[in-house]
Design a protein around this motif. Structure first.
Motif, PDB file in Angstrom:
ATOM      1  N   VAL A   8       0.843  -1.186   0.000  1.00  9.02           N
ATOM      2  CA  VAL A   8       0.000   0.000   0.000  1.00  9.02           C
ATOM      3  C   VAL A   8       0.878   1.236   0.000  1.00  9.02           C
ATOM      4  CG1 VAL A   8      -1.800   1.260   1.211  1.00  9.02           C
ATOM      5  CG2 VAL A   8      -1.774  -1.253   1.272  1.00  9.02           C
ATOM      6  N   GLU A   9       0.612   2.141  -0.915  1.00  8.71           N
ATOM      7  CA  GLU A   9       1.385   3.380  -0.985  1.00  8.71           C
ATOM      8  C   GLU A   9       1.024   4.255   0.201  1.00  8.71           C
ATOM      9  OE1 GLU A   9       1.998   7.209  -3.963  1.00  8.71           O
ATOM     10  OE2 GLU A   9       0.979   5.409  -4.666  1.00  8.71           O
ATOM     11  N   LEU A  10       2.005   4.706   0.926  1.00 10.60           N
ATOM     12  CA  LEU A  10       1.770   5.480   2.130  1.00 10.60           C
ATOM     13  C   LEU A  10       1.509   6.941   1.793  1.00 10.60           C
ATOM     14  CD1 LEU A  10       4.617   4.031   4.365  1.00 10.60           C
ATOM     15  CD2 LEU A  10       2.195   3.437   4.406  1.00 10.60           C
ATOM     16  N   PRO A  11       0.503   7.564   2.415  1.00  7.14           N
ATOM     17  CA  PRO A  11       0.254   8.988   2.195  1.00  7.14           C
ATOM     18  C   PRO A  11       1.419   9.828   2.697  1.00  7.14           C
ATOM     19  CG  PRO A  11      -1.613   7.897   3.255  1.00  7.14           C
ATOM     20  CD  PRO A  11      -0.461   6.944   3.285  1.00  7.14           C
ATOM     21  N   ALA A  12       1.479  11.044   2.190  1.00  5.04           N
ATOM     22  CA  ALA A  12       2.540  11.964   2.602  1.00  5.04           C
ATOM     23  C   ALA A  12       2.490  12.166   4.110  1.00  5.04           C
ATOM     24  CB  ALA A  12       2.361  13.311   1.884  1.00  5.04           C
ATOM     25  N   GLY A  13       3.658  12.201   4.722  1.00  7.86           N
ATOM     26  CA  GLY A  13       3.737  12.440   6.149  1.00  7.86           C
ATOM     27  C   GLY A  13       3.722  11.203   7.006  1.00  7.86           C
ATOM     28  N   VAL A  14       3.451  10.024   6.397  1.00  4.57           N
ATOM     29  CA  VAL A  14       3.439   8.775   7.145  1.00  4.57           C
ATOM     30  C   VAL A  14       4.829   8.174   7.120  1.00  4.57           C
ATOM     31  CG1 VAL A  14       2.447   6.460   7.274  1.00  4.57           C
ATOM     32  CG2 VAL A  14       1.001   8.415   6.658  1.00  4.57           C
ATOM     33  N   ALA A  15       5.196   7.484   8.183  1.00  2.00           N
ATOM     34  CA  ALA A  15       6.552   6.948   8.315  1.00  2.00           C
ATOM     35  C   ALA A  15       6.925   6.057   7.151  1.00  2.00           C
ATOM     36  CB  ALA A  15       6.661   6.162   9.627  1.00  2.00           C
ATOM     37  N   SER A  16       8.200   6.089   6.771  1.00  2.00           N
ATOM     38  CA  SER A  16       8.703   5.237   5.702  1.00  2.00           C
ATOM     39  C   SER A  16       8.832   3.806   6.192  1.00  2.00           C
ATOM     40  CB  SER A  16      10.080   5.741   5.245  1.00  2.00           C
ATOM     41  OG  SER A  16      11.026   5.528   6.278  1.00  2.00           O
ATOM     42  N   VAL A  17       9.052   2.881   5.242  1.00  2.00           N
ATOM     43  CA  VAL A  17       9.219   1.481   5.605  1.00  2.00           C
ATOM     44  C   VAL A  17      10.404   1.314   6.541  1.00  2.00           C
ATOM     45  CG1 VAL A  17       9.703  -0.820   4.713  1.00  2.00           C
ATOM     46  CG2 VAL A  17       8.145   0.688   3.461  1.00  2.00           C
ATOM     47  N   GLU A  18      11.492   2.048   6.307  1.00  2.00           N
ATOM     48  CA  GLU A  18      12.678   1.958   7.159  1.00  2.00           C
ATOM     49  C   GLU A  18      12.347   2.359   8.593  1.00  2.00           C
ATOM     50  OE1 GLU A  18      16.599   1.122   8.107  1.00  2.00           O
ATOM     51  OE2 GLU A  18      15.502   0.739   6.245  1.00  2.00           O
ATOM     52  N   GLU A  19      11.523   3.428   8.725  1.00  2.00           N
ATOM     53  CA  GLU A  19      11.155   3.888  10.055  1.00  2.00           C
ATOM     54  C   GLU A  19      10.175   2.930  10.721  1.00  2.00           C
ATOM     55  OE1 GLU A  19       9.736   7.608   8.622  1.00  2.00           O
ATOM     56  OE2 GLU A  19      11.354   8.723   9.551  1.00  2.00           O
ATOM     57  N   GLU A  20       9.326   2.267   9.891  1.00  2.00           N
ATOM     58  CA  GLU A  20       8.275   1.420  10.429  1.00  2.00           C
ATOM     59  C   GLU A  20       8.800   0.142  11.042  1.00  2.00           C
ATOM     60  OE1 GLU A  20       5.424   0.558   7.430  1.00  2.00           O
ATOM     61  OE2 GLU A  20       5.234   2.665   6.882  1.00  2.00           O
ATOM     62  N   ARG A  21      10.015  -0.253  10.737  1.00  2.73           N
ATOM     63  CA  ARG A  21      10.487  -1.544  11.199  1.00  2.73           C
ATOM     64  C   ARG A  21      10.578  -1.612  12.717  1.00  2.73           C
ATOM     65  NH1 ARG A  21      16.810  -1.308   9.242  1.00  2.73           N
ATOM     66  NH2 ARG A  21      17.438   0.529  10.463  1.00  2.73           N
ATOM     67  N   PHE A  22      10.546  -0.466  13.395  1.00  2.00           N
ATOM     68  CA  PHE A  22      10.605  -0.450  14.842  1.00  2.00           C
ATOM     69  C   PHE A  22       9.211  -0.447  15.466  1.00  2.00           C
ATOM     70  CE2 PHE A  22      14.497   1.672  13.358  1.00  2.00           C
ATOM     71  CZ  PHE A  22      15.431   0.786  13.866  1.00  2.00           C
ATOM     72  N   MET A  23       8.169  -0.348  14.630  1.00  4.44           N
ATOM     73  CA  MET A  23       6.806  -0.397  15.156  1.00  4.44           C
ATOM     74  C   MET A  23       6.461  -1.819  15.586  1.00  4.44           C
ATOM     75  SD  MET A  23       4.603   1.753  12.375  1.00  4.44           S
ATOM     76  CE  MET A  23       5.135   3.336  11.742  1.00  4.44           C
ATOM     77  N   GLU A  24       5.621  -1.916  16.626  1.00  5.57           N
ATOM     78  CA  GLU A  24       5.116  -3.231  17.010  1.00  5.57           C
ATOM     79  C   GLU A  24       4.060  -3.638  15.988  1.00  5.57           C
ATOM     80  OE1 GLU A  24       3.736  -5.576  21.057  1.00  5.57           O
ATOM     81  OE2 GLU A  24       3.972  -3.394  21.053  1.00  5.57           O
ATOM     82  N   ARG A  25       4.149  -4.877  15.524  1.00  5.96           N
ATOM     83  CA  ARG A  25       3.304  -5.306  14.412  1.00  5.96           C
ATOM     84  C   ARG A  25       2.392  -6.456  14.844  1.00  5.96           C
ATOM     85  NH1 ARG A  25       3.531  -4.487   8.975  1.00  5.96           N
ATOM     86  NH2 ARG A  25       2.429  -6.035   7.703  1.00  5.96           N
ATOM     87  N   PHE A  26       1.145  -6.429  14.329  1.00  4.55           N
ATOM     88  CA  PHE A  26       0.163  -7.465  14.598  1.00  4.55           C
ATOM     89  C   PHE A  26      -0.470  -7.907  13.284  1.00  4.55           C
ATOM     90  CE2 PHE A  26       0.581  -4.963  18.393  1.00  4.55           C
ATOM     91  CZ  PHE A  26       0.458  -5.868  19.440  1.00  4.55           C
ATOM     92  N   ASP A  27      -1.090  -9.067  13.319  1.00  7.79           N
ATOM     93  CA  ASP A  27      -1.878  -9.471  12.153  1.00  7.79           C
ATOM     94  C   ASP A  27      -3.107  -8.575  12.004  1.00  7.79           C
ATOM     95  OD1 ASP A  27      -0.249 -11.731  11.494  1.00  7.79           O
ATOM     96  OD2 ASP A  27      -1.192 -12.848  13.125  1.00  7.79           O
ATOM     97  N   LEU A  28      -3.696  -8.187  13.154  1.00  9.87           N
ATOM     98  CA  LEU A  28      -4.949  -7.426  13.141  1.00  9.87           C
ATOM     99  C   LEU A  28      -4.932  -6.401  14.266  1.00  9.87           C
ATOM    100  CD1 LEU A  28      -7.987  -7.147  12.156  1.00  9.87           C
ATOM    101  CD2 LEU A  28      -8.536  -8.797  13.972  1.00  9.87           C
ATOM    102  N   ILE A  29      -5.360  -5.181  13.933  1.00 13.87           N
ATOM    103  CA  ILE A  29      -5.632  -4.170  14.952  1.00 13.87           C
ATOM    104  C   ILE A  29      -7.122  -3.868  14.922  1.00 13.87           C
ATOM    105  CG2 ILE A  29      -5.256  -1.797  15.720  1.00 13.87           C
ATOM    106  CD1 ILE A  29      -2.454  -1.935  14.600  1.00 13.87           C
ATOM    107  N   ILE A  30      -7.749  -3.882  16.089  1.00 17.58           N
ATOM    108  CA  ILE A  30      -9.175  -3.603  16.214  1.00 17.58           C
ATOM    109  C   ILE A  30      -9.346  -2.298  16.971  1.00 17.58           C
ATOM    110  CG2 ILE A  30     -11.377  -4.428  17.120  1.00 17.58           C
ATOM    111  CD1 ILE A  30     -10.167  -7.277  17.012  1.00 17.58           C
ATOM    112  N   VAL A  31     -10.048  -1.349  16.366  1.00 17.73           N
ATOM    113  CA  VAL A  31     -10.336  -0.074  17.018  1.00 17.73           C
ATOM    114  C   VAL A  31     -11.776  -0.127  17.510  1.00 17.73           C
ATOM    115  CG1 VAL A  31     -10.406   2.433  16.791  1.00 17.73           C
ATOM    116  CG2 VAL A  31      -8.716   1.103  15.493  1.00 17.73           C
ATOM    117  N   GLY A  32     -11.952  -0.220  18.831  1.00 17.98           N
ATOM    118  CA  GLY A  32     -13.268  -0.363  19.433  1.00 17.98           C
ATOM    119  C   GLY A  32     -13.224  -1.422  20.512  1.00 17.98           C
ATOM    120  N   GLY A  33     -14.264  -1.440  21.375  1.00 19.28           N
ATOM    121  CA  GLY A  33     -14.263  -2.398  22.465  1.00 19.28           C
ATOM    122  C   GLY A  33     -15.603  -3.026  22.738  1.00 19.28           C
TER     123      GLY A  33
END
Length: 489
Positions: A8-33
């Motif tokens: 997916v092409e990232l919109p302007a201002g969103v972290a690059s792939v190089e920067e993203e490698r330090f993000m915690e990653r999941f198969d699924l993120i759910i917003v809501g409870g």
């Protein structure tokens, strides 16, 4: 078919792939409870996927467990227990007025909510392998990212299940005068002497009857020509008759022109076909629809389109315009029911991780109004059958023609059946009766599996039961049930 997302092409201002490698990653993120979120989390666990739930700091369980189905039905049951001794159904029983304490009722409701939230959500979450909760306000940070209180997380798929809340009305003076919703009305410290309910849908009518039985003088104001605007007119008229018999003042076709605070509370200036009138009430309950909780969610950053009213636009398979993001529950505006939200949430996650495409046949979903008598329905109304087929075939049986109702002196209500004019298959069922929410499930199965009126007539029912009303409605297509012995097949 669900399209599986590639890069997916990232919109302007969103972290690059190089920067993203330090993000915690999941198969699924759910917003809501709430229901959709937890059903999605359970499905993810079933599929062996890692999932993060961001509930935006709200209590787990969403509307249903905290401020909707569970607490309101508890308080309705309290109101029913209070009402029954006042209006006994039999001449042999003298009426009496039990003592009632509103604050104790609210405290009992709070205890129920805390217990149910713990057993139905907190304990369940602890047992879901690979699922983690992060409290805090969440918003989309890009095509595959979610930011929670300044921390960015990434996932292959995202499920939006943010629910809905009370829709404000642009009535002059209403916000300045102040109003209650289902949340604040069930948290009042004292019972209001009088209550004006704006909205004659399920929520408005349930709260109207609840507070009337508690002791408030209640007026219902509905803008459309009937209460329960989405229900069959016969159903709406039957329930209105029952509510008015209890002293609830019901007005339909009403335009509220202005609201102002007064020494006695609030004054509502209204107009209907008979002219202008005023309603003075200590409190106002606003129950005229909902709006999705999508503001400040960052939908535009992730390429997620909204439909009219701000609801998230999805395919029949709950996929948004961003192929990595799915949505379910009240925020997509299909049917604002806990059961539907849960089903949508589970199917959305299943579709997100599989080429198998699953959806919901909404014509097969039952819904209920927990007034007394209750209202329950499934499938098409007479009006909807006319719209789709340009003809209709319907029968209505009154409760006074159901032997069980006569035996126990519960004759307020009806059973209305809608069938296909050629195949005679059941297309819709509409019930006003005690326990209607329980009775409807026979009709749900008949609609879902294409049973005919002949199948229902041929099915032996227990006698005497309220459920025989469904069989009698089926029999009404071939005989006069007002002139029929109890044992006619």
């Amino acid at each position: 078919m669900v399209s599986m997302p590639g890069p997916v092409e990232l919109p302007a201002g969103v972290a690059s792939v190089e920067e993203e490698r330090f993000m915690e990653r999941f198969d699924l993120i759910i917003v809501g409870g709430g229901a959709a979120a937890f059903a999605g989390a359970a499905k993810a666990a079933d599929l062996g996927k890692s999932a993060l739930i961001c509930n935006s700091g709200l209590p787990l369980g969403g509307t249903c467990i905290n401020v909707g189905c569970m607490p309101s039905k508890h308080l309705l049951a309290v109101a029913q227990a209070l009402e029954d001794p006042r209006r006994p159904r039999f001449a042999a029983v003298a009426p009496c007025r039990p003592a009632f304490d509103f604050a104790t009722a609210v405290a009992g409701k709070d205890a129920l909510v805390a217990s149910a939230r713990r057993s139905n959500y907190e304990d369940v979450l602890d047992g879901l392998d690979g699922v983690r909760l992060v409290p805090g306000r969440a918003r989309l940070g890009g095509a595959n990212q979610v930011e929670v209180d300044g921390t960015m997380y990434e996932a292959d798929r995202i499920l939006l299940a943010t629910g809905s809340s009370t829709r404000p009305l642009p009535v002059p003076g209403l916000d300045e005068a102040g109003w209650l919703n289902n949340v604040t009305a069930m948290a009042l410290a004292e019972l209001p002497a009088s209550l004006a309910v704006i909205g004659g849908g399920p929520l408005g009518l349930e709260f109207a009857q609840m507070f009337a039985r508690f002791g408030s003088a209640v007026t219902v104001l509905e803008a459309l020509p009937q209460i329960l605007p989405r229900h069959d007119p016969e159903v709406a008229a039957e329930l209105r008759s029952a509510l008015e018999a209890e002293g609830i003042d019901v007005h339909t076709g009403v335009r509220i022109q202005q609201v102002a605070r007064t020494g006695a509370g609030r004054r509502l200036t209204c107009r209907d076909s008979d002219g202008e009138f005023e309603v003075v009430a200590q409190e106002i309950l606003l129950a005229a629809g909902v709006r999705p909780n999508t503001a400040d969610l960052g939908l535009e950053v992730a390429g997620v389109r909204t439909a009219p009213g701000g609801f998230i636009a999805v395919s029949p398979f709950f996929q948004t315009d961003n192929p990595a993001i799915f949505a379910a529950g009240d925020c997509i505006g299909r049917m604002a029911l806990e059961t539907v939200a849960a089903k949508e949430g589970a199917l959305a996650v299943e579709n997100a991780f599989s080429v198998a495409v699953r959806t919901i046949e909404y014509d097969h979903v039952p819904q209920a109004v927990f007034t007394s008598p209750q209202v329950a329905s499934v499938g098409l109304t007479e009006e909807e059958e006319m719209r789709r087929l340009h003809t209709c075939l319907c029968r209505t049986v009154r409760m006074r023609d159901v032997p069980r109702a006569v035996a126990v002196n519960e004759t307020q209500g009806l059973f209305k059946m809608v069938i296909h004019p050629r195949s005679r298959k059941l297309l819709g069922m509409h019930i006003v009766a005690p326990h209607a929410a329980e009775l409807i499930h026979e009709a749900v199965l008949a609609v879902k599996f294409g049973l005919s009126v002949d199948d229902l007539v041929d099915t032996v029912h227990v006698f005497p039961t309220f459920s025989e009303g469904i069989k009698r409605a089926a029999q009404a297509f071939s005989r006069d049930v007002t002139r029929m012995s109890c044992c006619v097949e």
